[in-house]
Design a protein around this motif. Structure first.
Motif, mmCIF file in Angstrom:
data_model
loop_
_atom_site.group_PDB
_atom_site.id
_atom_site.type_symbol
_atom_site.label_atom_id
_atom_site.label_comp_id
_atom_site.label_asym_id
_atom_site.label_seq_id
_atom_site.Cartn_x
_atom_site.Cartn_y
_atom_site.Cartn_z
ATOM 1 N N LEU A 293 -2.447 1.219 7.233
ATOM 2 C CA LEU A 293 -4.027 1.321 7.135
ATOM 3 C C LEU A 293 -5.006 1.976 8.795
ATOM 4 O O LEU A 293 -5.797 1.881 9.238
ATOM 5 C CB LEU A 293 -4.731 -0.093 6.695
ATOM 6 N N ALA A 294 -4.183 2.464 9.213
ATOM 7 C CA ALA A 294 -3.815 2.463 10.550
ATOM 8 C C ALA A 294 -4.783 4.534 10.504
ATOM 9 O O ALA A 294 -6.047 4.462 11.169
ATOM 10 C CB ALA A 294 -2.916 2.786 11.000
ATOM 11 N N HIS A 295 -4.873 5.110 9.313
ATOM 12 C CA HIS A 295 -5.698 6.065 8.780
ATOM 13 C C HIS A 295 -7.356 6.090 8.957
ATOM 14 O O HIS A 295 -8.000 7.086 9.070
ATOM 15 C CB HIS A 295 -5.458 6.749 8.209
ATOM 16 N N VAL B 289 2.222 -6.432 10.814
ATOM 17 C CA VAL B 289 2.182 -5.200 11.190
ATOM 18 C C VAL B 289 1.808 -4.773 10.458
ATOM 19 O O VAL B 289 1.800 -3.033 10.893
ATOM 20 C CB VAL B 289 3.240 -6.064 11.698
ATOM 21 N N ARG B 290 3.266 -4.798 8.847
ATOM 22 C CA ARG B 290 3.517 -3.285 8.896
ATOM 23 C C ARG B 290 1.879 -3.127 7.919
ATOM 24 O O ARG B 290 1.547 -1.439 7.317
ATOM 25 C CB ARG B 290 4.744 -3.149 7.491
ATOM 26 N N PHE C 24 0.582 -1.116 -0.396
ATOM 27 C CA PHE C 24 -0.267 0.227 -0.087
ATOM 28 C C PHE C 24 0.760 1.224 -0.222
ATOM 29 O O PHE C 24 1.855 1.821 0.745
ATOM 30 C CB PHE C 24 -1.356 0.096 1.476
ATOM 31 N N GLY C 25 0.553 2.451 -1.382
ATOM 32 C CA GLY C 25 0.889 3.275 -1.048
ATOM 33 C C GLY C 25 1.275 4.554 -1.100
ATOM 34 O O GLY C 25 0.699 4.207 0.051
ATOM 35 N N LEU D 83 -6.230 9.083 1.770
ATOM 36 C CA LEU D 83 -7.869 9.514 1.041
ATOM 37 C C LEU D 83 -8.695 7.794 1.444
ATOM 38 O O LEU D 83 -10.203 8.084 1.435
ATOM 39 C CB LEU D 83 -8.257 9.545 -0.157
ATOM 40 N N LEU D 84 -7.894 6.939 1.993
ATOM 41 C CA LEU D 84 -8.881 5.863 1.744
ATOM 42 C C LEU D 84 -9.435 6.322 3.226
ATOM 43 O O LEU D 84 -8.791 6.240 4.239
ATOM 44 C CB LEU D 84 -7.953 4.318 1.901
ATOM 45 N N SER D 85 -10.523 5.069 3.297
ATOM 46 C CA SER D 85 -11.538 5.525 4.657
ATOM 47 C C SER D 85 -12.109 4.303 5.286
ATOM 48 O O SER D 85 -12.263 4.023 6.272
ATOM 49 C CB SER D 85 -12.160 6.581 4.321
ATOM 50 N N ASP D 86 -12.492 3.550 4.104
ATOM 51 C CA ASP D 86 -13.112 2.195 4.588
ATOM 52 C C ASP D 86 -12.054 0.692 3.789
ATOM 53 O O ASP D 86 -12.034 0.529 2.353
ATOM 54 C CB ASP D 86 -14.843 2.798 3.611
ATOM 55 N N ALA D 87 -11.659 -0.139 4.331
ATOM 56 C CA ALA D 87 -10.961 -1.126 4.070
ATOM 57 C C ALA D 87 -11.748 -2.209 4.423
ATOM 58 O O ALA D 87 -11.346 -2.582 6.165
ATOM 59 C CB ALA D 87 -9.081 -0.741 4.230
#
Length: 296
Positions: free
Chosen positions: A279-281, A273-274, A247-248, A252-256
């Motif tokens: 995707l922490a945001h 873990v990475r 994932f680069g 703006l990703l809000s739903d995963a």
């Protein structure tokens, strides 16, 4: 202070209908929000039906021969008129192959905007419907939804550069085909890939990508996925654990959503873990229980 005057809304209906005729269907529909004078006016901008829906409900109890004959008659009587939505739910086999191709040619020659082709009936018994080379083309097409079919040769999405939505289910899509879509469809916003068993690697990358939604479901041979999409809002994945997730630019990703099965942890190298850090945001992150076990 001068008051803003809406002169266009004051025009007679017949003139506003002529204006709406110049707009693609989705933009014409949006004018309903302008004011009460525009509400649903777009539905009457043409004196004939522009949606040709030969779906499962239409099929009903018709035999393949009756279905084919009925569609032929409808298109012949209709003549050369604008088509906005064209939907076929039918398996032609070899007997009705030429009829089906002629229906698609009819829709494309009449500037179809949304094309839905579902060839699921009987595909296990008689083989998958094959789309001839060069059939799919046209600057008017914005939505392409294909189910249970394969291509005679690579599609060549350069001829479909105004696509905004591409949905493929049980289609022999390859890695190169997905790259072709990403590279040659600059307006693409939604990409949906389901049961595409030829896929090994999905690479979605580009600083100017408009892609907002990516769905990948049960592409069982997939090994890796790379996403660099600055406008991506939603990513849903369901399938086997992959060997590599990258994932680069996905700010703006809000739903995963990531749900996986198969492949023991020792058989793939993905650093979960990475992945979680990448995707922490996101506002909504959904993981399957197996992924949580792997992280722990």
């Amino acid at each position: 202070m001068a008051r803003n005057i809406d002169r266009i809304s004051d025009l007679p209906d017949i003139i506003r209908l002529q204006i709406l005729c110049l707009l693609p269907r989705k933009f014409a529909a949006r004018t309903s929000a302008l004011s009460w004078r525009w509400r649903d006016l777009w539905r009457y901008r043409r004196p004939y039906e522009t949606s040709l829906i030969f779906d499962e409900e239409f099929r009903g109890e018709l035999t393949p021969e009756e279905f084919s004959r009925t569609v032929d008659q409808v298109l012949k009587q209709r003549g050369k008129k604008k088509v906005e939505i064209f939907h076929i739910f039918f398996y032609p086999g070899t007997r009705y192959q030429s009829n089906t191709v002629s229906w698609i040619e009819y829709a494309i020659s009449n500037e179809v905007e949304e094309l839905y082709l579902d060839f699921c009936q009987g595909f296990k018994q008689e083989g998958t419907f094959q789309i001839p080379n060069g059939l799919l083309q046209g600057d008017s097409l914005t939505v392409l939804n294909l189910k249970y079919c394969k291509f005679d040769q690579p599609v060549g999405f350069r001829r479909l550069k105004f696509l905004e939505t591409v949905s493929l289910k049980y289609v022999d899509a390859t890695d190169d085909m997905v790259l072709d879509v990403i590279s040659n469809c600059p307006f693409l916003e939604r990409l949906d890939l389901r049961q595409c068993f030829e896929l090994r690697s999905i690479k979605v990358s580009g600083s100017n990508l408009r892609l907002k939604s990516l769905v990948v479901v049960n592409c069982w041979k997939l090994d890796e996925i790379e996403i660099f999409a600055p406008n991506l809002r939603s990513f849903h994945f369901n399938g086997v654990f992959l060997k590599s997730y990258v994932f680069g630019e996905i700010s703006l990703l809000s739903d995963a959503m990531m749900s996986s099965l198969g492949r023991e942890p020792e058989s793939f190298q993905a650093n979960w873990v990475r992945i979680i850090e990448d995707l922490a945001h996101v506002k909504v992150l959904t993981l399957c229980s197996r992924a949580l076990e792997v992280i722990i």
